[in-house]
Motif scaffolding. Structure first.
Motif, PDB file in Angstrom:
ATOM      1  N   VAL A   1     -33.594 -45.912 -30.445  1.00 60.62           N
ATOM      2  CA  VAL A   1     -32.276 -46.470 -30.119  1.00 60.62           C
ATOM      3  C   VAL A   1     -31.335 -45.358 -29.660  1.00 60.62           C
ATOM      4  O   VAL A   1     -30.592 -45.519 -28.683  1.00 60.62           O
ATOM      5  N   ARG A   2     -31.352 -44.216 -30.357  1.00 59.60           N
ATOM      6  CA  ARG A   2     -30.489 -43.091 -29.967  1.00 59.60           C
ATOM      7  C   ARG A   2     -30.801 -42.645 -28.554  1.00 59.60           C
ATOM      8  O   ARG A   2     -29.903 -42.474 -27.712  1.00 59.60           O
ATOM      9  N   GLN A   3     -32.101 -42.441 -28.265  1.00 63.20           N
ATOM     10  CA  GLN A   3     -32.492 -41.979 -26.937  1.00 63.20           C
ATOM     11  C   GLN A   3     -32.145 -43.012 -25.866  1.00 63.20           C
ATOM     12  O   GLN A   3     -31.648 -42.658 -24.789  1.00 63.20           O
ATOM     13  N   TYR A   4     -32.404 -44.265 -26.155  1.00 63.00           N
ATOM     14  CA  TYR A   4     -32.166 -45.324 -25.170  1.00 63.00           C
ATOM     15  C   TYR A   4     -30.684 -45.449 -24.844  1.00 63.00           C
ATOM     16  O   TYR A   4     -30.295 -45.541 -23.671  1.00 63.00           O
ATOM     17  N   ARG A   5     -29.846 -45.437 -25.856  1.00 64.08           N
ATOM     18  CA  ARG A   5     -28.401 -45.555 -25.627  1.00 64.08           C
ATOM     19  C   ARG A   5     -27.868 -44.350 -24.851  1.00 64.08           C
ATOM     20  O   ARG A   5     -27.075 -44.515 -23.911  1.00 64.08           O
ATOM     21  N   ALA A   6     -28.286 -43.156 -25.245  1.00 64.39           N
ATOM     22  CA  ALA A   6     -27.818 -41.956 -24.550  1.00 64.39           C
ATOM     23  C   ALA A   6     -28.282 -41.952 -23.098  1.00 64.39           C
ATOM     24  O   ALA A   6     -27.519 -41.597 -22.185  1.00 64.39           O
TER      25      ALA A   6
ATOM     26  N   THR B   1     -29.096 -44.585 -21.237  1.00 68.30           N
ATOM     27  CA  THR B   1     -28.425 -45.659 -20.497  1.00 68.30           C
ATOM     28  C   THR B   1     -27.031 -45.237 -20.061  1.00 68.30           C
ATOM     29  O   THR B   1     -26.623 -45.460 -18.915  1.00 68.30           O
ATOM     30  N   LYS B   2     -26.307 -44.588 -20.956  1.00 70.94           N
ATOM     31  CA  LYS B   2     -24.964 -44.098 -20.612  1.00 70.94           C
ATOM     32  C   LYS B   2     -25.045 -43.022 -19.526  1.00 70.94           C
ATOM     33  O   LYS B   2     -24.256 -43.014 -18.580  1.00 70.94           O
TER      34      LYS B   2
END
Length: 251
Positions: free
Chosen positions: A74-79, A81-82
């Motif tokens: 989740v951390r990697q995906y959110r970072a 995506t931003k």
């Protein structure tokens, strides 16, 4: 001697159970190669633009960590995506760049040790993802066109990514690429089926080597003959392409 071609339509899909068995073996093969690297190998350039061996394995380690720990994914995906919204690059490109940056300060020994420790947990984490979650639709962006489900990423793309990076690693370091008919040929056959679906044109394809085979779709189509590993390298954007080989698939 005439070899009977396998019809593409008869290549069975890889289900979750089989995919996880392939994942376990592929991770083992990859770790075997990592264990053979010497200190100078880590700075050698690879076929991945801008990555040396250390950067490539930093990405692999980051991907393993994301598979092993949902919160890390989740951390990697959110970072990513931003970052993709700011840079106009794909989310996947931003995620792999993040994985490389995350491990830039680690020594080769620390990266290799981290891979050894996290690899079994990474496969176990992928294996435990329930069917209802694997069925969730997802739009990852290039190099994957359109929408797919999370299960496709877990079962297909992650295995291909590890397999192709093992190829990258052995090419960069002049290490033996170990190929077998019961493992690597299964991965390659699935790539053939995916490729055939992208263009839907008739062809006969002969792939040499332990991972190869002969495949056909339709009649009176393009006749191709090349090495199985080179075929996959071309479809991943790593080699010279022409004709039907211009149709790439995701790795």
């Amino acid at each position: 001697m005439t070899t009977t071609a396998t019809k593409v339509i008869e290549i069975p899909e890889i289900d979750h159970r089989e995919a996880m068995a392939l994942a376990e073996r592929e991770v083992g093969h990859l770790l075997d190669v990592v264990g053979q690297l010497n200190q100078t190998d880590w700075s050698r350039p690879t076929d991945c633009e801008g990555w040396d061996v250390k950067a490539l394995l930093s990405h692999v380690l980051g991907a393993m960590e994301a598979s092993a720990r949902p919160l890390e994914f989740v951390r990697q995906y959110r970072a990513a995506t931003k970052a993709a919204k700011r840079s106009d690059r794909s989310m996947i490109d931003e995620m792999t760049a993040l994985q490389v940056r995350d491990h830039a300060s680690l020594s080769p020994a620390e990266i290799a040790g981290g891979m050894q420790r996290i690899a079994p947990k990474a496969v176990r984490g992928r294996r435990r993802i329930p069917a209802v979650m694997r069925a969730v639709p997802f739009t990852p962006g290039p190099p994957i066109e359109g929408r797919c489900n999370i299960g496709y990423l877990i079962a297909t793309i992650m295995n291909r990514d590890a397999w192709m990076h093992r190829v990258d690693l052995t090419r960069a370091t002049d290490t033996e690429l170990v190929l077998t008919a019961d493992h690597d040929a299964r991965v390659v056959a699935d790539v053939v089926a995916d490729w055939a679906r992208t263009h839907r044109q008739p062809f006969t394809l002969t792939l040499d080597g332990p991972a190869g085979g002969t495949f056909a779709q339709g009649e009176r189509g393009e006749d191709l003959h090349l090495d199985a590993v080179e075929f996959c390298r071309i479809l991943s954007g790593r080699g010279h392409s022409a004709g039907l080989l211009n149709h790439q698939v995701a790795f």
